[in-house]
Write a protein that holds these residues in place. Structure first.
Motif, PDB file in Angstrom:
ATOM      1  N   ASN A   1      -3.521   1.069  -3.607  1.00 44.46           N
ATOM      2  CA  ASN A   1      -3.314  -0.217  -3.212  1.00 44.46           C
ATOM      3  C   ASN A   1      -2.495  -0.933  -4.175  1.00 44.46           C
ATOM      4  O   ASN A   1      -2.714  -0.701  -5.465  1.00 44.46           O
ATOM      5  CB  ASN A   1      -4.548  -1.232  -3.107  1.00 44.46           C
ATOM      6  CG  ASN A   1      -5.236  -1.030  -1.878  1.00 44.46           C
ATOM      7  OD1 ASN A   1      -4.937  -0.722  -0.819  1.00 44.46           O
ATOM      8  ND2 ASN A   1      -6.407  -1.792  -1.851  1.00 44.46           N
TER       9      ASN A   1
ATOM     10  N   LYS B   1       0.839  -1.289  -0.010  1.00 48.76           N
ATOM     11  CA  LYS B   1      -0.033   0.106   0.018  1.00 48.76           C
ATOM     12  C   LYS B   1       0.893   1.200   0.061  1.00 48.76           C
ATOM     13  O   LYS B   1       1.856   1.264   0.823  1.00 48.76           O
ATOM     14  CB  LYS B   1      -1.049   0.053   1.279  1.00 48.76           C
ATOM     15  CG  LYS B   1      -2.198   0.899   1.252  1.00 48.76           C
ATOM     16  CD  LYS B   1      -2.951   0.697   2.316  1.00 48.76           C
ATOM     17  CE  LYS B   1      -3.658  -0.278   2.128  1.00 48.76           C
ATOM     18  NZ  LYS B   1      -5.402  -0.035   2.323  1.00 48.76           N
TER      19      LYS B   1
ATOM     20  N   THR C   1      -1.591  -3.871  -6.372  1.00 50.03           N
ATOM     21  CA  THR C   1      -2.059  -5.384  -6.664  1.00 50.03           C
ATOM     22  C   THR C   1      -1.143  -6.067  -7.861  1.00 50.03           C
ATOM     23  O   THR C   1      -0.158  -5.762  -8.228  1.00 50.03           O
ATOM     24  CB  THR C   1      -3.663  -5.280  -7.297  1.00 50.03           C
ATOM     25  OG1 THR C   1      -3.475  -4.716  -8.683  1.00 50.03           O
ATOM     26  CG2 THR C   1      -4.223  -4.337  -6.325  1.00 50.03           C
TER      27      THR C   1
ATOM     28  N   ILE D   1      -8.356   3.050 -11.247  1.00 51.84           N
ATOM     29  CA  ILE D   1      -9.196   3.797 -10.364  1.00 51.84           C
ATOM     30  C   ILE D   1     -10.207   2.704  -9.552  1.00 51.84           C
ATOM     31  O   ILE D   1     -10.903   2.220 -10.351  1.00 51.84           O
ATOM     32  CB  ILE D   1      -9.868   5.113 -10.969  1.00 51.84           C
ATOM     33  CG1 ILE D   1      -8.880   6.149 -11.083  1.00 51.84           C
ATOM     34  CG2 ILE D   1     -10.840   5.682  -9.663  1.00 51.84           C
ATOM     35  CD1 ILE D   1      -9.501   6.963 -12.379  1.00 51.84           C
ATOM     36  N   SER D   2     -10.331   2.451  -8.358  1.00 51.77           N
ATOM     37  CA  SER D   2     -11.188   1.692  -7.904  1.00 51.77           C
ATOM     38  C   SER D   2     -12.642   2.070  -8.182  1.00 51.77           C
ATOM     39  O   SER D   2     -13.032   3.252  -8.052  1.00 51.77           O
ATOM     40  CB  SER D   2     -11.042   1.546  -6.260  1.00 51.77           C
ATOM     41  OG  SER D   2     -11.996   0.780  -5.661  1.00 51.77           O
ATOM     42  N   LYS D   3     -13.508   0.965  -8.339  1.00 50.26           N
ATOM     43  CA  LYS D   3     -14.875   1.266  -8.626  1.00 50.26           C
ATOM     44  C   LYS D   3     -15.532   1.770  -7.126  1.00 50.26           C
ATOM     45  O   LYS D   3     -16.497   2.391  -7.308  1.00 50.26           O
ATOM     46  CB  LYS D   3     -15.536   0.450  -9.302  1.00 50.26           C
ATOM     47  CG  LYS D   3     -15.642  -1.000  -8.593  1.00 50.26           C
ATOM     48  CD  LYS D   3     -16.584  -1.994  -9.419  1.00 50.26           C
ATOM     49  CE  LYS D   3     -16.701  -3.508  -8.464  1.00 50.26           C
ATOM     50  NZ  LYS D   3     -15.313  -4.132  -8.251  1.00 50.26           N
ATOM     51  N   ASN D   4     -14.753   1.596  -6.115  1.00 47.18           N
ATOM     52  CA  ASN D   4     -15.266   1.864  -4.722  1.00 47.18           C
ATOM     53  C   ASN D   4     -14.301   3.087  -4.129  1.00 47.18           C
ATOM     54  O   ASN D   4     -14.280   3.312  -3.089  1.00 47.18           O
ATOM     55  CB  ASN D   4     -15.221   0.747  -3.700  1.00 47.18           C
ATOM     56  CG  ASN D   4     -15.878  -0.346  -4.339  1.00 47.18           C
ATOM     57  OD1 ASN D   4     -16.999  -0.351  -4.612  1.00 47.18           O
ATOM     58  ND2 ASN D   4     -15.328  -1.783  -4.395  1.00 47.18           N
ATOM     59  N   LEU D   5     -13.969   3.870  -5.176  1.00 48.77           N
ATOM     60  CA  LEU D   5     -13.263   5.027  -4.552  1.00 48.77           C
ATOM     61  C   LEU D   5     -13.921   5.963  -3.583  1.00 48.77           C
ATOM     62  O   LEU D   5     -14.945   6.212  -3.868  1.00 48.77           O
ATOM     63  CB  LEU D   5     -12.763   5.952  -6.028  1.00 48.77           C
ATOM     64  CG  LEU D   5     -11.946   7.137  -5.439  1.00 48.77           C
ATOM     65  CD1 LEU D   5     -10.424   6.733  -5.255  1.00 48.77           C
ATOM     66  CD2 LEU D   5     -11.681   8.267  -6.769  1.00 48.77           C
TER      67      LEU D   5
ATOM     68  N   THR E   1      -7.715   4.162  -4.382  1.00 50.09           N
ATOM     69  CA  THR E   1      -8.775   3.773  -3.350  1.00 50.09           C
ATOM     70  C   THR E   1      -9.307   4.816  -2.716  1.00 50.09           C
ATOM     71  O   THR E   1     -10.600   4.939  -2.378  1.00 50.09           O
ATOM     72  CB  THR E   1      -8.373   2.563  -2.452  1.00 50.09           C
ATOM     73  OG1 THR E   1      -7.504   2.948  -1.695  1.00 50.09           O
ATOM     74  CG2 THR E   1      -7.927   1.320  -3.208  1.00 50.09           C
ATOM     75  N   GLU E   2      -8.459   5.784  -2.430  1.00 47.47           N
ATOM     76  CA  GLU E   2      -9.038   6.972  -1.610  1.00 47.47           C
ATOM     77  C   GLU E   2      -8.071   8.274  -2.234  1.00 47.47           C
ATOM     78  O   GLU E   2      -7.315   8.091  -2.541  1.00 47.47           O
ATOM     79  CB  GLU E   2      -8.588   6.760  -0.183  1.00 47.47           C
ATOM     80  CG  GLU E   2      -9.271   5.661   0.501  1.00 47.47           C
ATOM     81  CD  GLU E   2      -9.071   5.506   1.806  1.00 47.47           C
ATOM     82  OE1 GLU E   2      -8.701   6.440   2.770  1.00 47.47           O
ATOM     83  OE2 GLU E   2      -8.916   4.249   2.402  1.00 47.47           O
TER      84      GLU E   2
ATOM     85  N   VAL F   1      -3.833   0.599  -7.664  1.00 47.89           N
ATOM     86  CA  VAL F   1      -5.148   0.817  -7.755  1.00 47.89           C
ATOM     87  C   VAL F   1      -5.674   1.986  -6.714  1.00 47.89           C
ATOM     88  O   VAL F   1      -5.340   1.939  -5.735  1.00 47.89           O
ATOM     89  CB  VAL F   1      -6.151  -0.231  -7.524  1.00 47.89           C
ATOM     90  CG1 VAL F   1      -7.627   0.226  -7.264  1.00 47.89           C
ATOM     91  CG2 VAL F   1      -5.681  -1.419  -8.403  1.00 47.89           C
TER      92      VAL F   1
END
Lengths: 231, 226
Positions: free
Chosen positions: B186, B177, B188, B216-220, B195-196, B193
């Motif tokens: 993150n 991280k 991977t 870009i995380s889909k849960n950004l 994430t925030e 990716v």
């Protein structure tokens, strides 16, 4: 009873060109009286194996702390270590080509000394794979693949002398270390031909409980009472 | 201005990074903290989180030195006076690195000169300029499963998060991280990716100072800080 020497007598045994393991971590646990005597002796061309290059100034304002005393005096021709960042004089001498510095990972250095002291042919570690450490052929045999994982096979390390320091040393050479002073002292005492233990406090046999002995008297050849006057 | 934005505006980059990184520490973890910024993290730990800090020079349970715990033979890995926590222990260097290499330290948090999208890291030398040495960093990176890089996003505007490190590596494929004042990545198997994101910045802002490619995380989410 182990033979007791003054710091000067102890250092007189060390010839020019000797390979010496010096315990301590940035001066904590270093045999400071022996460092003083070695610095005064002007012995030269020493190979020093030590975690670091010491500090330009000790915690109480002492000039040159730990092996930094020997480096400042240009007594060290080769330093086998893990970190020199807190002693700019070490960097200067390395850049000037007057002192060779061989950098090794701290855990590898500890294990290589352990291998030297335990009669092992080397130590296998993932540390350093894919880094410049692989090029240090004096210390690394090469990459070994064990069950699909790459390791470096590091050679064992040993020395002519180990200079260690304990809070309490009994007359048989058993050592107890205070706080974090144990660091490299304990393993270095296993990997040198002659082990000299500096005692911050020399105590009678039995005063250190057998359970608390951290370096065994059977490994120690000479005791220097750090509390007594030299000569 | 939103309350969340205020929380960032009021704080320095280093404090944002330390406050975000503190959230990575969970109860019972054994942690090794690198010098500099990572040492700021413990002060931001939520009061219900207890961790054990391992100091590679020989402490399990590193604590801050107080007047009544001051002892000349208790130092940390940067040589400064330290203390041992209640229930802690002093160990020798072989044991200390046995713990590190044996996977008994849960997470290591350190700064870096460069980190790349393959999770490799360079922080021990700049050829021709500076060679402090690797100390215990190579062992920590190779032996600890969770490696968190906590650092400022750039070096005075020059990207530090790269496609491939150009400085000599400290370890390969080790970082899990990356936490900066701008965002969290993150690492991977397929790359970085995002994430925030710190609400002070946009994704374009991050892209402009990040050489590495990232998804870009889909849960950004908005960056969390303590």
């Amino acid at each position: 009873m182990k033979k007791q020497l003054s710091a000067k007598q102890a250092v007189d045994m060390i010839p020019d060109g000797a390979v010496i393991m010096c315990g301590g971590f940035l001066g904590c646990g270093t045999a400071h009286r022996l460092m003083d005597a070695l610095a005064a002796s002007q012995k030269k061309d020493l190979t020093i194996i030590c975690n670091d290059a010491g500090l330009l100034e000790g915690p109480n304002g002492e000039a040159y702390y730990g092996v930094a005393k020997l480096i400042h005096n240009h007594q060290v021709s080769r330093l086998v270590t893990t970190h020199i960042g807190l002693n700019p004089e070490a960097t200067e001498q390395m850049n000037a080509g007057t002192m060779r510095i061989d950098l090794l990972p701290q855990g590898s250095l500890a294990e290589m000394i352990r291998a030297g002291g335990a009669g092992l042919g080397g130590t296998l570690t993932k540390t350093g794979v894919g880094t410049l450490v692989e090029d240090a052929k004096d210390y690394v045999v090469g990459r070994q693949n064990i069950d699909g994982v790459d390791y470096l096979l590091m050679r064992p390390l040993s020395a002519d002398f180990a200079l260690i320091c304990g809070q309490q040393v009994d007359e048989e050479g058993n050592v107890w270390y205070a706080g974090t002073a144990r660091n490299f002292n304990q393993v270095m005492a296993t990997a040198a031909d002659i082990v000299i233990a500096e005692a911050e406090q020399l105590v009678s046999v039995g005063e250190i409980r057998p359970e608390d002995v951290q370096t065994y008297g059977i490994l120690v050849d000479y005791i220097v009472n750090g509390g007594q006057d030299d000569e | 201005m939103s309350e969340a934005l205020n929380a960032f505006e009021a704080r320095s980059a280093k404090e944002i990074i330390a406050r975000r990184t503190a959230l990575e520490l969970k109860n019972g973890m054994v942690v090794n903290l690198g010098i500099g910024l990572p040492t700021l993290i413990p002060q931001y730990l939520p009061s219900d989180i207890r961790v054990t800090i391992q100091s590679e020079n020989g402490i399990i349970g590193l604590d801050k030195v107080q007047d009544d715990t001051r002892h000349p033979h208790i130092t940390d890995a940067s040589g400064k006076l330290a203390a041992v926590a209640s229930g802690g222990a002093f160990i020798d260097s072989v044991t200390s690195f046995g713990l590190i290499r044996g996977g008994h330290v849960d997470v290591t948090i350190l700064g870096s000169l460069q980190v790349d999208q393959e999770g490799s890291l360079a922080n021990w030398m700049i050829p021709g300029k500076k060679t402090p040495g690797m100390g215990g960093a190579m062992d920590l990176l190779a032996g600890v499963r969770q490696v968190i890089v906590a650092m400022e996003h750039t070096a005075r505007g020059i990207p530090k998060i790269l496609k491939k490190c150009t400085l000599p590596l400290t370890a390969v494929h080790c970082v899990t991280k990356i936490i900066t004042e701008m965002c969290v990545f993150n690492v991977t198997d397929t790359g970085l990716v995002l994430t925030e994101l710190n609400p002070q910045y946009t994704i374009d802002d991050v892209q402009a100072v990040t050489e590495a490619e990232f998804a870009i995380s889909k849960n950004l989410t908005e960056m969390n800080i303590v």
